[in-house]
Write a protein that holds these residues in place. Structure first.
Motif, PDB file in Angstrom:
ATOM      1  N   GLU A   1       1.338  -6.127   6.645  1.00 19.73           N
ATOM      2  CA  GLU A   1       2.551  -5.552   6.054  1.00 19.73           C
ATOM      3  C   GLU A   1       2.321  -4.089   5.706  1.00 19.73           C
ATOM      4  OE1 GLU A   1       5.474  -5.965   2.170  1.00 19.73           O
ATOM      5  OE2 GLU A   1       4.047  -7.561   2.620  1.00 19.73           O
ATOM      6  N   ALA A   2       1.178  -3.781   5.108  1.00 19.45           N
ATOM      7  CA  ALA A   2       0.879  -2.406   4.721  1.00 19.45           C
ATOM      8  C   ALA A   2       0.802  -1.498   5.948  1.00 19.45           C
ATOM      9  CB  ALA A   2      -0.434  -2.360   3.942  1.00 19.45           C
ATOM     10  N   ALA A   3       0.242  -1.991   7.034  1.00 21.94           N
ATOM     11  CA  ALA A   3       0.103  -1.185   8.240  1.00 21.94           C
ATOM     12  C   ALA A   3       1.463  -0.821   8.823  1.00 21.94           C
ATOM     13  CB  ALA A   3      -0.739  -1.936   9.276  1.00 21.94           C
ATOM     14  N   VAL A   4       2.353  -1.805   8.908  1.00 18.68           N
ATOM     15  CA  VAL A   4       3.670  -1.537   9.479  1.00 18.68           C
ATOM     16  C   VAL A   4       4.481  -0.650   8.552  1.00 18.68           C
ATOM     17  CG1 VAL A   4       5.811  -2.576  10.293  1.00 18.68           C
ATOM     18  CG2 VAL A   4       3.630  -3.632  10.853  1.00 18.68           C
TER      19      VAL A   4
ATOM     20  N   GLY B   1      -3.809   1.123   9.869  1.00 20.80           N
ATOM     21  CA  GLY B   1      -4.030   0.412  11.123  1.00 20.80           C
ATOM     22  C   GLY B   1      -5.464  -0.065  11.254  1.00 20.80           C
ATOM     23  N   THR B   2      -6.390   0.777  10.852  1.00 24.65           N
ATOM     24  CA  THR B   2      -7.804   0.384  10.888  1.00 24.65           C
ATOM     25  C   THR B   2      -8.063  -0.779   9.927  1.00 24.65           C
ATOM     26  OG1 THR B   2      -8.487   2.627  11.484  1.00 24.65           O
ATOM     27  CG2 THR B   2     -10.164   1.187  10.510  1.00 24.65           C
ATOM     28  N   ALA B   3      -7.461  -0.715   8.741  1.00 23.41           N
ATOM     29  CA  ALA B   3      -7.652  -1.784   7.757  1.00 23.41           C
ATOM     30  C   ALA B   3      -7.068  -3.103   8.236  1.00 23.41           C
ATOM     31  CB  ALA B   3      -7.014  -1.383   6.425  1.00 23.41           C
ATOM     32  N   ALA B   4      -5.932  -3.041   8.928  1.00 22.85           N
ATOM     33  CA  ALA B   4      -5.294  -4.268   9.431  1.00 22.85           C
ATOM     34  C   ALA B   4      -6.055  -4.859  10.607  1.00 22.85           C
ATOM     35  CB  ALA B   4      -3.852  -3.977   9.836  1.00 22.85           C
TER      36      ALA B   4
END
Length: 200
Positions: free
Chosen positions: A91-94, A116-119
């Motif tokens: 959710e955070a990435a999007v 994106g890296t974290a997801a």
């Protein structure tokens, strides 16, 4: 979770020759066999859909989009499949990618890349957020000489995100309903009737 409300898009763009779009695009042999020299990108897309070569159609329309449009398409597809309680990092990435679309600062772009890296850079959400990071600006740290990504890379990542989402839904024939739904959304984004804001 639901996406932010879209706003009206821009005017119809002039047609692009299909051969120009697919020059170095990853397509199946069956897909390439349908290409004719006189085809526009839209005509080739329609031919691929009729032949049920939907992964080829997804890669083609992503390539035909502006990078910002492709990122928005990917975000919509992730939202459509996230369910009522999506994982925090996807959710955070999007959301980070959409924040950049609406406020295209370098700070927001780099935040999308970090999200994106974290997801997970191979997850659909991670691919979409990484596409946002690569869509504009330098890849180098602040203060370093500018390094630009391949201009086609954002579209490639978004197409793979969309295809991964459709595969995760379970086994389906090449004309699977989920990927058809995603392609219908792509057409709306491409035509400018579903955009993240008025400037996409």
């Amino acid at each position: 979770m639901s996406p932010p409300a879209p706003t009206p898009g821009r005017a119809t763009r002039p047609p692009t020759p299909a051969a120009e779009l697919v020059r170095d695009l990853k397509l199946s042999e069956d897909g390439r066999s349908l290409l004719r020299p006189e085809m526009t990108g839209a005509e080739f897309f329609d031919a691929l859909v009729r032949a049920r070569l939907l992964p080829d159609a997804a890669r083609l329309i992503a390539r035909a989009m502006l990078p910002r449009e492709a990122v928005w398409w990917g975000a919509l597809c992730v939202w459509a499949t996230a369910g009522p309680q999506p994982a925090v990092r996807p959710e955070a990435a999007v959301r980070a990618a959409v924040t950049w679309l609406r406020e295209p600062t370098d700070v927001n772009r780099r935040a999308a890349g970090a999200a994106g890296t974290a997801a997970g850079p191979t997850t659909p959400a991670g691919l979409v957020a990484t596409a946002a990071f690569l869509a504009d600006g330098s890849l180098a740290p602040d203060g370093q000489p500018e390094v630009r990504a391949d201009p086609h890379l954002p579209a490639t990542l978004v197409a793979e995100a969309v295809l991964n989402l459709s595969r995760a839904a379970g086994p389906a024939p090449p004309g699977g309903p989920l990927l058809r739904q995603f392609l219908a959304v792509a057409v709306d984004v491409f035509r400018g009737t579903n955009t993240s804001h008025g400037k996409v």
